[in-house]
Motif scaffolding. Structure first.
Motif, PDB file in Angstrom:
ATOM      1  N   GLN A 423       0.804  -1.218   0.000  1.00 31.48           N
ATOM      2  CA  GLN A 423       0.000   0.000   0.000  1.00 31.48           C
ATOM      3  C   GLN A 423       0.840   1.274   0.000  1.00 31.48           C
ATOM      4  OE1 GLN A 423      -2.245  -0.829   3.527  1.00 31.48           O
ATOM      5  NE2 GLN A 423      -4.015  -1.647   2.413  1.00 31.48           N
ATOM      6  N   ARG A 445      -8.714 -13.541   4.506  1.00 29.09           N
ATOM      7  CA  ARG A 445      -9.740 -13.007   5.425  1.00 29.09           C
ATOM      8  C   ARG A 445      -9.772 -13.825   6.713  1.00 29.09           C
ATOM      9  NH1 ARG A 445     -11.716 -10.386   8.309  1.00 29.09           N
ATOM     10  NH2 ARG A 445     -13.813  -9.521   8.495  1.00 29.09           N
ATOM     11  N   PRO A 451     -10.997  -6.833   5.139  1.00 29.65           N
ATOM     12  CA  PRO A 451     -11.362  -6.838   3.707  1.00 29.65           C
ATOM     13  C   PRO A 451     -10.827  -5.620   2.953  1.00 29.65           C
ATOM     14  CG  PRO A 451     -13.238  -7.495   5.042  1.00 29.65           C
ATOM     15  CD  PRO A 451     -12.164  -7.069   5.996  1.00 29.65           C
ATOM     16  N   PHE A 452     -10.852  -4.432   3.609  1.00 29.69           N
ATOM     17  CA  PHE A 452     -10.375  -3.234   2.915  1.00 29.69           C
ATOM     18  C   PHE A 452      -8.904  -3.368   2.541  1.00 29.69           C
ATOM     19  CE2 PHE A 452      -9.863   1.088   1.721  1.00 29.69           C
ATOM     20  CZ  PHE A 452      -8.632   1.483   2.211  1.00 29.69           C
ATOM     21  N   ASN A 453      -8.094  -3.916   3.438  1.00 27.04           N
ATOM     22  CA  ASN A 453      -6.672  -4.077   3.160  1.00 27.04           C
ATOM     23  C   ASN A 453      -6.419  -5.069   2.027  1.00 27.04           C
ATOM     24  OD1 ASN A 453      -5.691  -2.225   5.032  1.00 27.04           O
ATOM     25  ND2 ASN A 453      -5.678  -3.728   6.694  1.00 27.04           N
ATOM     26  N   ALA A 455      -8.587  -5.775  -0.477  1.00 30.53           N
ATOM     27  CA  ALA A 455      -9.066  -5.186  -1.728  1.00 30.53           C
ATOM     28  C   ALA A 455      -8.138  -4.093  -2.239  1.00 30.53           C
ATOM     29  CB  ALA A 455     -10.481  -4.640  -1.526  1.00 30.53           C
ATOM     30  N   SER A 456      -7.500  -3.373  -1.342  1.00 31.25           N
ATOM     31  CA  SER A 456      -6.682  -2.231  -1.757  1.00 31.25           C
ATOM     32  C   SER A 456      -5.237  -2.602  -2.059  1.00 31.25           C
ATOM     33  CB  SER A 456      -6.702  -1.151  -0.674  1.00 31.25           C
ATOM     34  OG  SER A 456      -6.139  -1.651   0.537  1.00 31.25           O
ATOM     35  N   GLN A 531     -13.212  -6.570  -6.187  1.00 31.47           N
ATOM     36  CA  GLN A 531     -12.960  -5.759  -4.993  1.00 31.47           C
ATOM     37  C   GLN A 531     -14.245  -5.499  -4.213  1.00 31.47           C
ATOM     38  OE1 GLN A 531     -10.975  -2.305  -6.638  1.00 31.47           O
ATOM     39  NE2 GLN A 531      -8.956  -3.044  -6.008  1.00 31.47           N
ATOM     40  N   LYS A 532     -15.341  -5.239  -4.928  1.00 34.01           N
ATOM     41  CA  LYS A 532     -16.628  -5.005  -4.264  1.00 34.01           C
ATOM     42  C   LYS A 532     -17.083  -6.257  -3.506  1.00 34.01           C
ATOM     43  CE  LYS A 532     -18.198  -1.571  -7.647  1.00 34.01           C
ATOM     44  NZ  LYS A 532     -19.168  -1.296  -8.740  1.00 34.01           N
ATOM     45  N   LEU A 535     -15.003  -6.478  -0.361  1.00 32.61           N
ATOM     46  CA  LEU A 535     -15.379  -5.469   0.644  1.00 32.61           C
ATOM     47  C   LEU A 535     -16.656  -5.835   1.384  1.00 32.61           C
ATOM     48  CD1 LEU A 535     -14.467  -2.218  -1.315  1.00 32.61           C
ATOM     49  CD2 LEU A 535     -13.348  -3.088   0.754  1.00 32.61           C
ATOM     50  N   ARG A 536     -17.557  -6.528   0.708  1.00 35.41           N
ATOM     51  CA  ARG A 536     -18.777  -6.945   1.402  1.00 35.41           C
ATOM     52  C   ARG A 536     -18.639  -8.344   2.005  1.00 35.41           C
ATOM     53  NH1 ARG A 536     -21.080  -7.655  -4.089  1.00 35.41           N
ATOM     54  NH2 ARG A 536     -21.568  -9.877  -4.356  1.00 35.41           N
ATOM     55  N   ASP A 537     -17.372  -8.824   2.049  1.00 36.61           N
ATOM     56  CA  ASP A 537     -17.039 -10.118   2.667  1.00 36.61           C
ATOM     57  C   ASP A 537     -17.742 -11.271   1.952  1.00 36.61           C
ATOM     58  OD1 ASP A 537     -15.460 -11.432   4.409  1.00 36.61           O
ATOM     59  OD2 ASP A 537     -16.703 -11.122   6.189  1.00 36.61           O
TER      60      ASP A 537
END
Length: 579
Positions: A423, A445, A451-453, A455-456, A531-532, A535-537
């Motif tokens: 990052q 996970r 999740p944000f980490n 996806a990014s 990615q979406k 983010l929603r697991d």
């Protein structure tokens, strides 16, 4: 009459105790029972074969012997003067096995070997051949003196072939950084045993010539065996005397800079074999105390494999394009997944070799470093000394890196640091042990990564397997029912007759119809849609469905494409992939 009965009984008992060849000669009237018994006893005491002892006495000529055994055992007879040693098939059987049992492989027909022998009753030799080659045996009887000459000529040709591959100048060098503990006197004497040194030397050269990836030295209660892993399969190569096990282990441990006086705990070491010129082959050595001695596994690490280029690994055009696009990005995380032995390290080093330029700072942390790559700063982690993956990564970030390679993400601490590095402007490459690309994200996970980490930071995941390549010289079209192809995963519209599946056959240039291995890949870029889902697991099934909609092939479908291309067989793909 009664006085003659004991003599008859003794003669009959003697004949019964004789080997099959001796009994056949006695029955044919070519040899007296008493003479056969004496020859057999001499062969036993001198540890030679009955036929060698018999022909040495001159009582039965090799020609008479061959004709008698051919008739007795209904086995074809062949005059070996008509055989050209240079045209005999090579690599089908270990030369030491042929020399030990005085046999010569004449041809391979389907799943059977045609083997010349002087003793068609030798069941032990037949079982050894079956075990070593996984093929049946068809005997051909030959005259013993001509067979000996052909065995020697064939062995000399095999030795010359190995020498031409590795060159005349061989040197062993120590690679370990740690000094070895002072050995005891008896162990030091063991390692200089000349036959043991020659045997180990020959095993390493043979493994290199056969393109083996691992050598296994395995002690058991009554026997000792050496196996090579060639194209992913273990093959028994030699069965040296069990008494050699301690001396051989000591020799290997001294070269690898291990403590030869310590036999109770596992040890790791390294050595290298320098062949003529600047070619150096590295060996990673691991010892393991077992019930009957130390088992030793030597992994062969050829630095040249990292320089083969991405095309040699077996990536299809679209997969190659995705991978090259990912490694060309300035930052982010690329993950390579698969089981042990699936070629992850070679894939990572192939990418590093493409990125390795004078203007780039590359650092790697591995356990241990398997392939030496000039221009790359490689670190071996050492948990005992406190140099873990996490501490190495922290140090890297203070060393102004551009690209970081982590051998394996094993825990949350390592994963967190690697993600933060991805990052903050670094390209990070690493591996994980998962079944396919979509499950890698859910595995991260489950490790506790937010999740944000994920996806990014993650930009691409490659899952891979290794399948054996069909030998191009002997592969033949396979008659596979259409329903079997559909059950394997082919779409009905793909079965339009424009391509042909192939099957392995086997020839003198390969082993069981396969030669070398090819990668099967699932290359999944992390798109905005994926990615979406992260983010929603979302689940791995959702990720897999989205990846398929974006044109990402599963491992099975990627393997089936290799079947369509004639690179490998359907059985091989079904064996290495799940769906």
């Amino acid at each position: 009459m009664a006085a003659a009965d004991p003599l008859l009984r003794d003669t009959a008992a003697a004949a019964v105790a004789l080997p099959g060849v001796a009994r056949a000669l006695v029955s044919a009237g070519l040899l007296e029972a008493r003479a056969a018994q004496q020859i057999y006893q001499r062969s036993q005491s001198g540890r030679t074969s009955f036929i060698a002892e018999l022909t040495g006495t001159g009582q039965v000529l090799p020609r008479e012997l061959a004709h008698a055994l051919s008739a007795t055992f209904s086995t074809p007879l062949l005059d070996l003067d008509a055989v050209d040693p240079q045209r005999l098939p090579k690599g089908l059987l270990d030369p030491r096995l042929c020399e030990s049992y005085r046999i010569v492989v004449l041809a391979k027909r389907g799943n059977r070997l045609v083997v010349a022998t002087a003793d068609p009753s030798d069941q032990q030799a037949a079982e050894k051949i079956k075990f070593a080659s996984q093929l049946g045996v068809d005997w051909v009887v030959a005259e013993y003196d001509k067979l000996l000459r052909l065995v020697e000529a064939h062995q000399a040709a095999a030795d010359d072939a190995v020498d031409s591959i590795v060159g005349p100048d061989i040197e062993f060098d120590d690679l370990a950084a740690e000094p070895v503990d002072a050995p005891d006197t008896s162990a030091a004497a063991d390692v200089e045993d000349a036959p043991v040194v020659r045997f180990l030397h020959k095993m390493l050269l043979d493994a290199f010539a056969m393109r083996a990836s691992d050598i296994h030295f395995e002690p058991y209660e009554h026997n000792y065996r050496v196996r090579f892993r060639v194209d992913g399969e273990l093959r028994e190569i030699a069965s040296p005397p069990v008494a050699i096990k301690d001396k051989l282990a000591s020799r290997i441990k001294v070269i690898s800079r291990m403590d030869i006086s310590e036999k109770r705990v596992p040890q790791d070491g390294r050595m290298k074999l320098k062949v003529s010129g600047d070619r150096v082959i590295d060996f990673r050595v691991s010892t393991l105390p077992t019930l009957f001695g130390e088992k030793i596994v030597i992994r062969i690490l050829d630095p040249g494999s990292a320089r083969l280029g991405i095309d040699a690994l077996g990536y299809d055009a679209d997969e190659k394009e995705r991978l090259l696009a990912a490694i060309g990005r300035p930052y982010g995380m690329i993950l390579v997944t698969g089981p042990t032995g699936s070629g992850k390290t070679v894939s990572l080093y192939t990418c590093l070799n493409l990125l390795n330029k004078p203007g780039v700072n590359i650092a790697t942390a591995e356990d241990p470093s398997e392939i030496n790559l000039p221009g790359v700063n490689q670190v071996n982690v050492n948990d005992k000394a406190g140099l873990t993956f996490a501490s190495a990564l922290r140090a890297f970030l203070r060393q102004d890196p551009d690209i970081i390679m982590v051998g394996e993400i094993r825990d949350l601490e390592t994963a967190d640091i690697a993600i933060k590095a991805a990052q903050t402007g670094h390209l990070v490459l690493s591996t994980l042990h998962t079944n396919d690309a979509p499950t890698t994200l859910t595995r991260m996970r489950n490790m506790g990564i937010a999740p944000f980490n994920i996806a990014s930071s993650v930009i691409l995941i490659t899952a891979q397997r290794l399948a054996r390549r069909l030998c191009p010289q002997c592969k033949q079209p396979a008659d596979i029912p259409q329903q079997a192809l559909l059950d394997a995963g082919f779409r009905r519209e793909a079965l339009d007759g424009s391509w042909t599946p192939y099957r392995p056959v086997g020839c003198s240039a390969c082993s069981s119809g396969y030669k070398g291995r090819v990668g099967i890949y699932q290359v999944m870029p992390i798109s905005e849609e994926i990615q979406k889902i992260i983010l929603r697991d979302g689940s791995a099934l959702e990720i897999a469905a989205q990846a398929e909609r974006e044109g990402v092939r599963s491992l099975r479908k990627s393997g089936l494409q290799k079947v369509q291309q004639g690179v490998t067989s359907l059985e091989e793909v079904l064996g290495v992939t799940n769906e």
